[in-house]
Design an enzyme around this catalytic site. Structure first.
Site, short mmCIF file in Angstrom:
data_model
loop_
_atom_site.label_atom_id
_atom_site.label_comp_id
_atom_site.label_asym_id
_atom_site.label_seq_id
_atom_site.Cartn_x
_atom_site.Cartn_y
_atom_site.Cartn_z
N LYS A 100 0.43 -1.46 -0.07
CA LYS A 100 0.01 0.02 0.29
C LYS A 100 1.23 1.18 -0.03
CE LYS A 100 -3.57 -0.99 -0.64
NZ LYS A 100 -3.87 -2.12 -2.01
N HIS A 104 6.91 -7.36 -2.46
CA HIS A 104 6.80 -6.37 -1.07
C HIS A 104 8.05 -7.48 0.14
CE1 HIS A 104 3.09 -4.58 -1.88
NE2 HIS A 104 2.34 -5.89 -2.09
N SER A 148 -5.02 2.58 4.32
CA SER A 148 -4.75 1.89 2.63
C SER A 148 -4.84 0.71 3.14
CB SER A 148 -3.37 2.45 1.74
OG SER A 148 -4.02 1.94 0.43
P1 A3P Z 1 -5.44 4.86 -1.13
O1 A3P Z 1 -6.10 3.38 -0.33
O2 A3P Z 1 -4.90 5.23 -0.26
O3 A3P Z 1 -5.95 5.00 -2.16
P2 A3P Z 1 -0.30 -0.58 -3.70
O4 A3P Z 1 -0.22 -0.59 -4.73
O5 A3P Z 1 0.99 -0.07 -2.84
O6 A3P Z 1 -0.82 -1.66 -2.98
O7 A3P Z 1 -0.62 0.72 -3.49
C1 A3P Z 1 -1.86 1.41 -3.35
C2 A3P Z 1 -2.27 2.43 -2.73
O8 A3P Z 1 -2.17 3.60 -4.30
C3 A3P Z 1 -4.14 3.11 -2.78
O9 A3P Z 1 -3.61 4.37 -2.01
C4 A3P Z 1 -4.53 3.77 -4.23
O10 A3P Z 1 -5.17 4.41 -4.87
C5 A3P Z 1 -2.91 4.85 -4.76
N1 A3P Z 1 -2.84 4.72 -5.82
C6 A3P Z 1 -2.45 3.85 -6.86
N2 A3P Z 1 -1.98 4.67 -7.67
C7 A3P Z 1 -2.40 5.61 -7.95
C8 A3P Z 1 -1.96 6.76 -8.99
N3 A3P Z 1 -1.73 7.07 -9.46
N4 A3P Z 1 -2.30 8.61 -7.82
C9 A3P Z 1 -1.79 8.21 -6.65
N5 A3P Z 1 -2.36 6.73 -5.70
C10 A3P Z 1 -2.39 5.94 -6.92
#
Ligand code: A3P
Length: 284
Positions: free
Chosen positions: A43, A98, A128
């Site tokens: 996340k 990860h 998140s």
């Molecule tokens: P939120 O849950 O705070 O919205 P991961 O890819 O490590 O699982 O992280 C997911 C988080 O990255 C989520 O956060 C998601 O919305 C955010 N995210 C993914 N793509 C994004 C983008 N293009 N711009 C901003 N945040 C992004």
């Protein structure tokens, strides 16, 4: 939650995780000098970084990210299917994981493979993750935020402690083949971040190609792209009515979920754990 444990890290019992795969990845997987590996604690902006790299890889052309699911473009090392894909991926490979440093392929130490480590304000990571876990069928319901926060602070969630993950990887920070960047920097200036990533990769993109990377890696483009928004992730593992990968995509959402007392408790544990860490972060 039924789980497997490998070198202090617990992962939920699912058919794509196994102790054998983790051991193989750590001890036998050979990183190649032209590999690029995205590493994150969950996340922290993993999928965002993958989209950026996939677009850079194709000189800004979005057709790859529009036509192939993200997990096929950039295989996950620690999951059995991802590992199979990684082993037959024609070099130069784009990989992701990860894994904490102590389980990352040992071959890294003698290779020139490049690692991009993306990290994010741990309070936003917590929130998140809290929302994402609601959709994960192999995890128990996360319950109330306060209890989930304690599990997070005690490193009792998949992939262990955020603090250990970050500190473990930071040991490598002076190596020329590792690049640290934060989710917050991507938010503040995506174009400049893309330029810095290109510089690290030795990739020269023209201004128009960089604009295409920036445009196609935006939250809204990714949210609408079924190859990137996780909606193709099998229902067997994820209840898409309860959780979302592309949730809010902002910094500071923790303020909408943690009370002042919870935030202070978090800060106290953060300070105890991060004492002596020389890097400063946008949230410090
Ligand atoms: P939120 O849950 O705070 O919205 P991961 O890819 O490590 O699982 O992280 C997911 C988080 O990255 C989520 O956060 C998601 O919305 C955010 N995210 C993914 N793509 C994004 C983008 N293009 N711009 C901003 N945040 C992004």
């Amino acid at each position: 939650m039924a789980s497997i444990t490998y070198k202090g890290i617990t992962l939920p019992v699912v058919d794509y995780y196994s102790v054998e795969t983790l051991s193989y990845v750590e001890n036998e997987f050979q990183l190649l000098d032209d590999d690029v590996v995205t590493v994150t604690y969950p996340k922290s902006g993993t999928h965002w970084m993958l989209e950026i790299l996939n677009l850079i890889w194709r000189d800004g052309d979005p057709s790859w990210v529009q036509n192939l699911p993200v997990w096929e473009r950039t295989p996950w090392l620690e999951n059995t299917d991802g590992l199979k894909l990684a082993l037959k991926y024609p070099p130069p490979r784009l990989l992701t994981t990860h894994l904490p440093f102590h389980i990352f392929p040992k071959s890294f130490l003698s290779s020139k493979a490049k690692v991009i480590y993306t990290l994010r304000n741990p309070k936003d990571v917590l929130i998140s993750l809290y929302h994402f876990c609601k959709g994960l069928k192999m995890m128990e319901d996360p319950g109330i935020v306060e209890d989930f926060m304690e599990s997070f602070l005690h490193g009792k969630l998949p992939y262990g402690s955020w603090f250990d993950h970050v500190k473990g990887w930071m040991v490598m920070k002076d190596r020329p083949n590792i690049f640290f960047i934060t989710y917050e920097e991507l938010q503040q200036d995506l174009r400049h971040s893309v330029e810095r990533i290109c510089q690290f990769l030795g990739k020269e993109l023209n201004s128009q190609q960089i604009s295409s990377v920036v445009e196609n890696a935006s939250f809204h483009k990714m949210k609408d792209n079924k190859m990137s928004n996780f909606s193709l992730f099998p229902d067997t593992y994820f209840d898409h009515t309860k959780g979302k990968m592309m949730r809010k995509g902002i910094s500071g959402d923790w303020k909408n979920h943690l009370t002042v007392a919870q935030s202070e408790r978090f800060d106290q544990v953060y300070q105890e754990n991060m004492r002596g860490v020389s890097m400063t972060f946008p949230w410090d």
